[in-house]
Design a protein around this motif. Sequence first.
Motif, PDB file in Angstrom:
ATOM      1  N   THR A  24     -13.753   3.375  -7.563  1.00  0.00           N
ATOM      2  CA  THR A  24     -14.718   3.535  -8.642  1.00  0.00           C
ATOM      3  C   THR A  24     -14.300   4.710  -9.505  1.00  0.00           C
ATOM      4  O   THR A  24     -13.619   5.628  -9.039  1.00  0.00           O
ATOM      5  CB  THR A  24     -16.139   3.781  -8.106  1.00  0.00           C
ATOM      6  OG1 THR A  24     -16.123   4.952  -7.301  1.00  0.00           O
ATOM      7  CG2 THR A  24     -16.643   2.607  -7.303  1.00  0.00           C
ATOM      8  N   GLY A  25     -14.703   4.674 -10.755  1.00  0.00           N
ATOM      9  CA  GLY A  25     -14.380   5.758 -11.666  1.00  0.00           C
ATOM     10  C   GLY A  25     -15.099   5.594 -12.983  1.00  0.00           C
ATOM     11  O   GLY A  25     -15.755   4.584 -13.237  1.00  0.00           O
ATOM     12  N   GLU A  26     -14.954   6.603 -13.820  1.00  0.00           N
ATOM     13  CA  GLU A  26     -15.595   6.614 -15.130  1.00  0.00           C
ATOM     14  C   GLU A  26     -14.657   6.002 -16.162  1.00  0.00           C
ATOM     15  O   GLU A  26     -13.450   6.235 -16.126  1.00  0.00           O
ATOM     16  CB  GLU A  26     -15.920   8.054 -15.526  1.00  0.00           C
ATOM     17  CG  GLU A  26     -16.617   8.182 -16.855  1.00  0.00           C
ATOM     18  CD  GLU A  26     -16.905   9.622 -17.225  1.00  0.00           C
ATOM     19  OE1 GLU A  26     -17.181   9.871 -18.405  1.00  0.00           O
ATOM     20  OE2 GLU A  26     -16.846  10.494 -16.341  1.00  0.00           O
ATOM     21  N   VAL A  27     -15.224   5.235 -17.083  1.00  0.00           N
ATOM     22  CA  VAL A  27     -14.436   4.642 -18.160  1.00  0.00           C
ATOM     23  C   VAL A  27     -14.104   5.743 -19.165  1.00  0.00           C
ATOM     24  O   VAL A  27     -14.994   6.381 -19.722  1.00  0.00           O
ATOM     25  CB  VAL A  27     -15.203   3.488 -18.849  1.00  0.00           C
ATOM     26  CG1 VAL A  27     -14.419   2.963 -20.039  1.00  0.00           C
ATOM     27  CG2 VAL A  27     -15.484   2.376 -17.868  1.00  0.00           C
ATOM     28  N   LEU A  28     -12.811   5.981 -19.364  1.00  0.00           N
ATOM     29  CA  LEU A  28     -12.365   6.991 -20.316  1.00  0.00           C
ATOM     30  C   LEU A  28     -12.217   6.420 -21.718  1.00  0.00           C
ATOM     31  O   LEU A  28     -12.439   7.117 -22.707  1.00  0.00           O
ATOM     32  CB  LEU A  28     -11.018   7.576 -19.871  1.00  0.00           C
ATOM     33  CG  LEU A  28     -10.984   8.241 -18.498  1.00  0.00           C
ATOM     34  CD1 LEU A  28      -9.568   8.681 -18.169  1.00  0.00           C
ATOM     35  CD2 LEU A  28     -11.929   9.422 -18.466  1.00  0.00           C
ATOM     36  N   GLN A  29     -11.827   5.144 -21.790  1.00  0.00           N
ATOM     37  CA  GLN A  29     -11.569   4.525 -23.088  1.00  0.00           C
ATOM     38  C   GLN A  29     -11.717   3.015 -22.961  1.00  0.00           C
ATOM     39  O   GLN A  29     -11.376   2.437 -21.933  1.00  0.00           O
ATOM     40  CB  GLN A  29     -10.147   4.875 -23.532  1.00  0.00           C
ATOM     41  CG  GLN A  29      -9.802   4.492 -24.933  1.00  0.00           C
ATOM     42  CD  GLN A  29      -8.395   4.965 -25.325  1.00  0.00           C
ATOM     43  OE1 GLN A  29      -7.664   5.513 -24.516  1.00  0.00           O
ATOM     44  NE2 GLN A  29      -8.041   4.738 -26.558  1.00  0.00           N
ATOM     45  N   VAL A  30     -12.239   2.382 -24.009  1.00  0.00           N
ATOM     46  CA  VAL A  30     -12.338   0.922 -24.077  1.00  0.00           C
ATOM     47  C   VAL A  30     -11.382   0.457 -25.169  1.00  0.00           C
ATOM     48  O   VAL A  30     -11.382   0.998 -26.272  1.00  0.00           O
ATOM     49  CB  VAL A  30     -13.780   0.471 -24.395  1.00  0.00           C
ATOM     50  CG1 VAL A  30     -13.859  -1.036 -24.507  1.00  0.00           C
ATOM     51  CG2 VAL A  30     -14.740   0.971 -23.330  1.00  0.00           C
ATOM     52  N   LEU A  31     -10.548  -0.534 -24.836  1.00  0.00           N
ATOM     53  CA  LEU A  31      -9.569  -1.077 -25.779  1.00  0.00           C
ATOM     54  C   LEU A  31      -9.952  -2.521 -26.103  1.00  0.00           C
ATOM     55  O   LEU A  31      -9.503  -3.452 -25.438  1.00  0.00           O
ATOM     56  CB  LEU A  31      -8.166  -1.016 -25.167  1.00  0.00           C
ATOM     57  CG  LEU A  31      -7.729   0.352 -24.638  1.00  0.00           C
ATOM     58  CD1 LEU A  31      -6.468   0.233 -23.814  1.00  0.00           C
ATOM     59  CD2 LEU A  31      -7.544   1.323 -25.777  1.00  0.00           C
ATOM     60  N   PRO A  32     -10.785  -2.740 -27.137  1.00  0.00           N
ATOM     61  CA  PRO A  32     -11.285  -4.087 -27.420  1.00  0.00           C
ATOM     62  C   PRO A  32     -10.198  -5.089 -27.815  1.00  0.00           C
ATOM     63  O   PRO A  32     -10.280  -6.256 -27.450  1.00  0.00           O
ATOM     64  CB  PRO A  32     -12.269  -3.895 -28.568  1.00  0.00           C
ATOM     65  CG  PRO A  32     -12.384  -2.457 -28.814  1.00  0.00           C
ATOM     66  CD  PRO A  32     -11.358  -1.742 -28.022  1.00  0.00           C
ATOM     67  N   LYS A  33      -9.181  -4.655 -28.525  1.00  0.00           N
ATOM     68  CA  LYS A  33      -8.130  -5.589 -28.949  1.00  0.00           C
ATOM     69  C   LYS A  33      -7.315  -6.094 -27.766  1.00  0.00           C
ATOM     70  O   LYS A  33      -6.857  -7.232 -27.764  1.00  0.00           O
ATOM     71  CB  LYS A  33      -7.215  -4.932 -29.980  1.00  0.00           C
ATOM     72  CG  LYS A  33      -7.889  -4.743 -31.319  1.00  0.00           C
ATOM     73  CD  LYS A  33      -6.946  -4.205 -32.360  1.00  0.00           C
ATOM     74  CE  LYS A  33      -7.680  -4.027 -33.683  1.00  0.00           C
ATOM     75  NZ  LYS A  33      -6.804  -3.474 -34.713  1.00  0.00           N
TER      76      LYS A  33
END
Length: 77
Positions: A24-33
């Motif tokens: 488990t971990g924290e989302v650092l960045q979301v890459l929608p493309k």
Amino acid sequence: MATKFKIKKGDQVMVIAGDDKGKTGEVLQVLPKKEAVIVAGCKMAKKAIKPSEQNKEGGFANAEMPIHISNVKKVEA
């Protein structure tokens, strides 16, 4: 066109497939493309760093690589 995701930056997620399954971990960045997310401490890879003015030595650094959005699930914190 990129789609909207239910997972946002800062959410706690669990990896459900791949080498880091169960972590488990924290989302650092979301890459929608790319339909991917970068999760802290998961899917680590060594990246080569060339010598530069700031870093005379160069060398290697660990960095998180993207994980496909279908391989993570949101965890209630």
